[in-house]
Design a protein around this motif. Sequence first.
Motif, PDB file in Angstrom:
ATOM      1  N   HIS A 161       0.845  -1.311   0.079  1.00  0.00           N
ATOM      2  CA  HIS A 161      -0.078   0.014  -0.055  1.00  0.00           C
ATOM      3  C   HIS A 161       1.151   1.158  -0.099  1.00  0.00           C
ATOM      4  O   HIS A 161       1.581   1.705   1.119  1.00  0.00           O
ATOM      5  CB  HIS A 161      -0.736   0.071   1.236  1.00  0.00           C
ATOM      6  CG  HIS A 161      -1.795  -1.304   1.429  1.00  0.00           C
ATOM      7  ND1 HIS A 161      -3.157  -1.352   0.979  1.00  0.00           N
ATOM      8  CD2 HIS A 161      -1.513  -2.565   1.784  1.00  0.00           C
ATOM      9  CE1 HIS A 161      -3.589  -2.506   1.296  1.00  0.00           C
ATOM     10  NE2 HIS A 161      -2.726  -3.134   1.884  1.00  0.00           N
ATOM     11  N   VAL A 162       0.828   2.079  -1.173  1.00  0.00           N
ATOM     12  CA  VAL A 162       2.056   2.990  -1.161  1.00  0.00           C
ATOM     13  C   VAL A 162       1.217   4.428  -1.542  1.00  0.00           C
ATOM     14  O   VAL A 162       0.166   4.261  -2.492  1.00  0.00           O
ATOM     15  CB  VAL A 162       3.065   2.783  -2.242  1.00  0.00           C
ATOM     16  CG1 VAL A 162       3.881   1.603  -1.831  1.00  0.00           C
ATOM     17  CG2 VAL A 162       2.648   2.288  -3.571  1.00  0.00           C
ATOM     18  N   GLY A 163       1.822   5.282  -1.104  1.00  0.00           N
ATOM     19  CA  GLY A 163       1.144   6.608  -1.257  1.00  0.00           C
ATOM     20  C   GLY A 163       1.663   7.702  -0.617  1.00  0.00           C
ATOM     21  O   GLY A 163       2.475   7.432   0.587  1.00  0.00           O
ATOM     22  N   LYS A 219      -3.602   5.076   3.016  1.00  0.00           N
ATOM     23  CA  LYS A 219      -3.085   3.611   3.011  1.00  0.00           C
ATOM     24  C   LYS A 219      -2.962   2.863   4.261  1.00  0.00           C
ATOM     25  O   LYS A 219      -3.231   1.505   3.825  1.00  0.00           O
ATOM     26  CB  LYS A 219      -1.593   3.740   2.238  1.00  0.00           C
ATOM     27  CG  LYS A 219      -0.521   4.558   3.068  1.00  0.00           C
ATOM     28  CD  LYS A 219       0.829   4.675   2.419  1.00  0.00           C
ATOM     29  CE  LYS A 219       1.591   5.549   3.445  1.00  0.00           C
ATOM     30  NZ  LYS A 219       1.240   7.022   3.315  1.00  0.00           N
ATOM     31  N   GLU A 259       6.112   5.236  -2.127  1.00  0.00           N
ATOM     32  CA  GLU A 259       6.362   4.637  -3.331  1.00  0.00           C
ATOM     33  C   GLU A 259       7.724   4.148  -3.587  1.00  0.00           C
ATOM     34  O   GLU A 259       8.077   3.228  -4.530  1.00  0.00           O
ATOM     35  CB  GLU A 259       5.909   5.668  -4.505  1.00  0.00           C
ATOM     36  CG  GLU A 259       6.121   5.124  -5.988  1.00  0.00           C
ATOM     37  CD  GLU A 259       5.121   4.477  -6.416  1.00  0.00           C
ATOM     38  OE1 GLU A 259       5.463   3.810  -7.411  1.00  0.00           O
ATOM     39  OE2 GLU A 259       4.123   4.460  -6.041  1.00  0.00           O
ATOM     40  N   VAL A 283       8.703   0.369  -3.801  1.00  0.00           N
ATOM     41  CA  VAL A 283       8.164  -0.651  -4.928  1.00  0.00           C
ATOM     42  C   VAL A 283       9.237  -1.670  -5.448  1.00  0.00           C
ATOM     43  O   VAL A 283       9.059  -2.826  -5.359  1.00  0.00           O
ATOM     44  CB  VAL A 283       7.343   0.097  -5.928  1.00  0.00           C
ATOM     45  CG1 VAL A 283       6.651  -0.930  -6.902  1.00  0.00           C
ATOM     46  CG2 VAL A 283       5.996   0.680  -4.967  1.00  0.00           C
ATOM     47  N   VAL A 290       0.793  -4.461  -5.959  1.00  0.00           N
ATOM     48  CA  VAL A 290       0.892  -2.968  -5.637  1.00  0.00           C
ATOM     49  C   VAL A 290      -0.397  -2.195  -5.572  1.00  0.00           C
ATOM     50  O   VAL A 290      -1.029  -2.373  -6.533  1.00  0.00           O
ATOM     51  CB  VAL A 290       2.068  -2.426  -6.137  1.00  0.00           C
ATOM     52  CG1 VAL A 290       2.206  -0.932  -5.949  1.00  0.00           C
ATOM     53  CG2 VAL A 290       3.239  -3.031  -6.403  1.00  0.00           C
ATOM     54  N   LYS A 291      -0.701  -1.492  -4.393  1.00  0.00           N
ATOM     55  CA  LYS A 291      -1.886  -0.698  -4.602  1.00  0.00           C
ATOM     56  C   LYS A 291      -1.457   0.665  -4.189  1.00  0.00           C
ATOM     57  O   LYS A 291      -0.909   0.996  -3.295  1.00  0.00           O
ATOM     58  CB  LYS A 291      -3.037  -1.120  -3.162  1.00  0.00           C
ATOM     59  CG  LYS A 291      -3.350  -2.600  -3.735  1.00  0.00           C
ATOM     60  CD  LYS A 291      -4.693  -2.880  -2.703  1.00  0.00           C
ATOM     61  CE  LYS A 291      -5.262  -4.228  -3.009  1.00  0.00           C
ATOM     62  NZ  LYS A 291      -6.367  -4.654  -1.972  1.00  0.00           N
ATOM     63  N   ARG A 292      -1.744   1.650  -5.177  1.00  0.00           N
ATOM     64  CA  ARG A 292      -1.249   3.108  -4.970  1.00  0.00           C
ATOM     65  C   ARG A 292      -2.369   3.921  -4.572  1.00  0.00           C
ATOM     66  O   ARG A 292      -3.607   3.793  -4.983  1.00  0.00           O
ATOM     67  CB  ARG A 292      -0.720   3.438  -6.486  1.00  0.00           C
ATOM     68  CG  ARG A 292       0.574   2.740  -6.778  1.00  0.00           C
ATOM     69  CD  ARG A 292       1.414   3.141  -7.991  1.00  0.00           C
ATOM     70  NE  ARG A 292       2.576   2.814  -8.140  1.00  0.00           N
ATOM     71  CZ  ARG A 292       3.047   1.729  -8.753  1.00  0.00           C
ATOM     72  NH1 ARG A 292       2.034   0.718  -8.915  1.00  0.00           N
ATOM     73  NH2 ARG A 292       4.316   1.352  -8.634  1.00  0.00           N
ATOM     74  N   TYR A 293      -2.121   5.027  -3.836  1.00  0.00           N
ATOM     75  CA  TYR A 293      -2.981   5.702  -2.995  1.00  0.00           C
ATOM     76  C   TYR A 293      -2.824   7.149  -3.476  1.00  0.00           C
ATOM     77  O   TYR A 293      -1.441   7.476  -3.649  1.00  0.00           O
ATOM     78  CB  TYR A 293      -3.126   5.724  -1.611  1.00  0.00           C
ATOM     79  CG  TYR A 293      -3.535   4.212  -1.316  1.00  0.00           C
ATOM     80  CD1 TYR A 293      -4.944   4.086  -0.795  1.00  0.00           C
ATOM     81  CD2 TYR A 293      -2.634   3.329  -1.138  1.00  0.00           C
ATOM     82  CE1 TYR A 293      -5.236   2.670  -0.786  1.00  0.00           C
ATOM     83  CE2 TYR A 293      -3.191   1.854  -1.076  1.00  0.00           C
ATOM     84  CZ  TYR A 293      -4.408   1.750  -0.444  1.00  0.00           C
ATOM     85  OH  TYR A 293      -5.113   0.479  -0.088  1.00  0.00           O
ATOM     86  N   GLN A 294      -3.543   7.957  -3.724  1.00  0.00           N
ATOM     87  CA  GLN A 294      -3.422   9.339  -3.925  1.00  0.00           C
ATOM     88  C   GLN A 294      -3.881  10.217  -2.371  1.00  0.00           C
ATOM     89  O   GLN A 294      -4.650   9.888  -1.558  1.00  0.00           O
ATOM     90  CB  GLN A 294      -4.424  10.210  -5.014  1.00  0.00           C
ATOM     91  CG  GLN A 294      -4.094   9.485  -6.177  1.00  0.00           C
ATOM     92  CD  GLN A 294      -2.617   9.600  -6.713  1.00  0.00           C
ATOM     93  OE1 GLN A 294      -2.073  10.809  -6.713  1.00  0.00           O
ATOM     94  NE2 GLN A 294      -2.155   8.500  -7.202  1.00  0.00           N
TER      95      GLN A 294
END
Length: 817
Positions: A267-269, A275, A388, A391, A407-411
């Motif tokens: 969970h990256v952001g 996240k 991030e 990763v 990989v799940k990306r967050y804003q």
Amino acid sequence: MLRHLAQPLVHCTPPPPSFAARSLHSSAPLWRGQAPTRRKRVSLDLINTLKSSGPQSSRQAALARLAQRAGNSRPSYGAGGAGRGGRGGYDNRKSSGPSTISRATLCHKLRQHLVEVWQGAPGSGGRPRRISPQIRSLASDLGVNEDELSRLTTKFSLQAAEAVPDEAWQERTKGESVPPAHTSFDMDEVAKTYIEEGPEEALWNASLAAFLAWVRTNVAVPPVQPNSSQSISTVTKLHLLASIADRRFAYEQYFSARQRRRKLILHVGPTNSGKTYNALVALARARTGAYAGPLRLLAHEVFTRFNEGKIGQEGKRVCNLVTGEEKRIVDPEAGLQSCTVEMFPLQKRLEVGVIDEIQMIGDPQRGAAWTAAVIGSTCDELHLCGEESVVELIQTIAAELGDECIVKRYQRLSPLVVAEKSLEGDLSKIRRGDCLVTFSRSNIFAFKRAVEQRTGLKVAVAYGGLPPEVREEQARAFNAGEFDVLVASDAVGMGLNLKIRRIVFESVHKFDGKNEIRLPTPQVKQIAGRAGRYGVHTPVSPSAPDFDPVEAGEAEDGKKAEQESTLGEVTTLDASDLPILREAMKEPIVQVRQASITAPPEAYKELYSILPASTPLSRVVSLSRAMTRTMPHYRSTGTGGIAFNTDTIAHIRPLTFEERYTFGLAPVNKRDAYVVESLMDFASSYAAGEPVFVDDWADKSGLFGLLERVDEAHAMRAELLADENAPKPTGDVKRSLISVFSPVTLSSLESNHRCLTLYLWLSYRLAPIFCDQKGARELRKRVEKAIETTLDGIKFERSDRSSGAKHKRAVASGMRV
């Protein structure tokens, strides 16, 4: 009361270290490198023969003699000897190399190092080459024959110098594969170490590891005679040392984790993207699982939220808390656990694990704990939350382990902008909801007072030296509106969920002990991200993790939550810093290329058992780090402050290896002389078998007297504030209050809090001696209350800021009433 308050504070100035602490043996570090060769195994018969080849009874006597060798250290492996402060001992002033170095120059310096150090100086009159001081010292440390070692290093250097991958080497080997027995160097790693740690470390690092790899590949182990009383040979010992230090396949030690194909979910952001919340929801839905964070307060927050049913819509979940200095077992059969990352239950089979702040896997001090959790946990699903920047590294590790990686990306949930203008040095432009970030303890209090004078706003403070509980209380009061502004150090960048509308950098440079340096880009972004936290007006705990949009507005509908999303703004106090801030915020993410890794306790013990009896444990750690060989995406690091701690107690006996190792891992701030002294006192009591009771320790140290004076001063100040017509304190009353509400008192209270934290940490590992957990916890709470009282009473004034100066000092000028 006044006469009592006017007495000098018994324990405000921490006492200097004892003679034993000042005169301990100072060991020079060795350095590591890489030379990719096939792994070899050394027979158990050989290991057992070597372990039993030397007497062990003289070890304690030798360690005791170390305390008498004031300033007497072994020769350094690098150019700067112990006497010069460059290599010996544990001087924090680590040398550093240039900001950049060309490949051709680096290859030339490495080849020159191989000739001068590993071959030695040419002999005169046809005599053989003279052995270099570094090789002589290495032979002494390893307990091997000096002449035999020199013959091996000379042969090695002749081959290694030809293997330095410069342009000529690349031309010679173009289109050809390098033979397995050929020495090789990872020049990217050498260059990185050259820049970060200095030339001597980098060159010795690379050549030592390459030498051990060369020995294993090119020099056969002589046969071992079962009934022979002859001492072990140099070659045999070198083979064994290289085998112990081979960490290229460190993941194989975690047998249970390798028995299944796990799912790693990244969970990256950026900060404030939700996240961590999403990972915690997955944990709440699992039957068994664990959360691990970098700070005890984060672990405590997750523990509380699970037990109160405040994670998503999953309801209450029974959760236990386990940190280095605290255990709260709500139910021994509970399926969930919240802990600090060092306490993650690696051997326990779990459905879901959550590792927070995964980017710290590259941290040279604590990163090895994140690496162990990633490669060693036995979770079906392992959720990794962070930036991030990790990763690619995590994907590489997952492929190496045969695990699945998602990989799940967050804003970011609320926008973050850099202001068009700075405050132009005008503190009157500070407004409610601001956080002013500065980088020295004195500046924090100076700005606190200056902002209160210029704006009339109430100011809270937060910095790394404050106990975590006090820091959280200051943050809670700020979030609750009891304070209008926060003045903080870079500690605000992690672990505190604050209702900050705007971050103001007092400077984008900080003093590193030697020079003013520009803040690293990741740190700038981490701190700036604290502005405009989503749901800024909702009642949140100051140590809560990132929130999901639903969580942030759980009291109302999504529309209200959206309204409560606030614009985050970041700026600087001085106009000259604003362009630097803009540049840093625009820079791309700095990738974490390597995960930190360290040897397990068993490897240290094995190395400890085969080296000469006089070898201190600190040198064993340095030697292990130097010899460790890893894959390119790992880097060998030390184990916290173990070297400093074990040298500090080297004169104390009798202590076993396990006991010394335990004290070596203890949380000790080596810059705090009183905490170092307490470590020696605690170790001495343990060695003597004398239980340590907290009341006796506090009475002896003068802590009870200090707490009484703070309480009396607080009561007097409260009386003065309660009477609106009372004149301001003058004369003896003012001087007495100033003597208590002072930075000296605050520093002493902080030192005592660290000592009590050390006691609690030891009580979970060496309980028969450190048996007063309850007393330590209660007294620590009293100290935290006294720190809050002292903070409220201190009055500081900011010193003049000279043009261009970034490192400033502040002076105490009295009490705020």
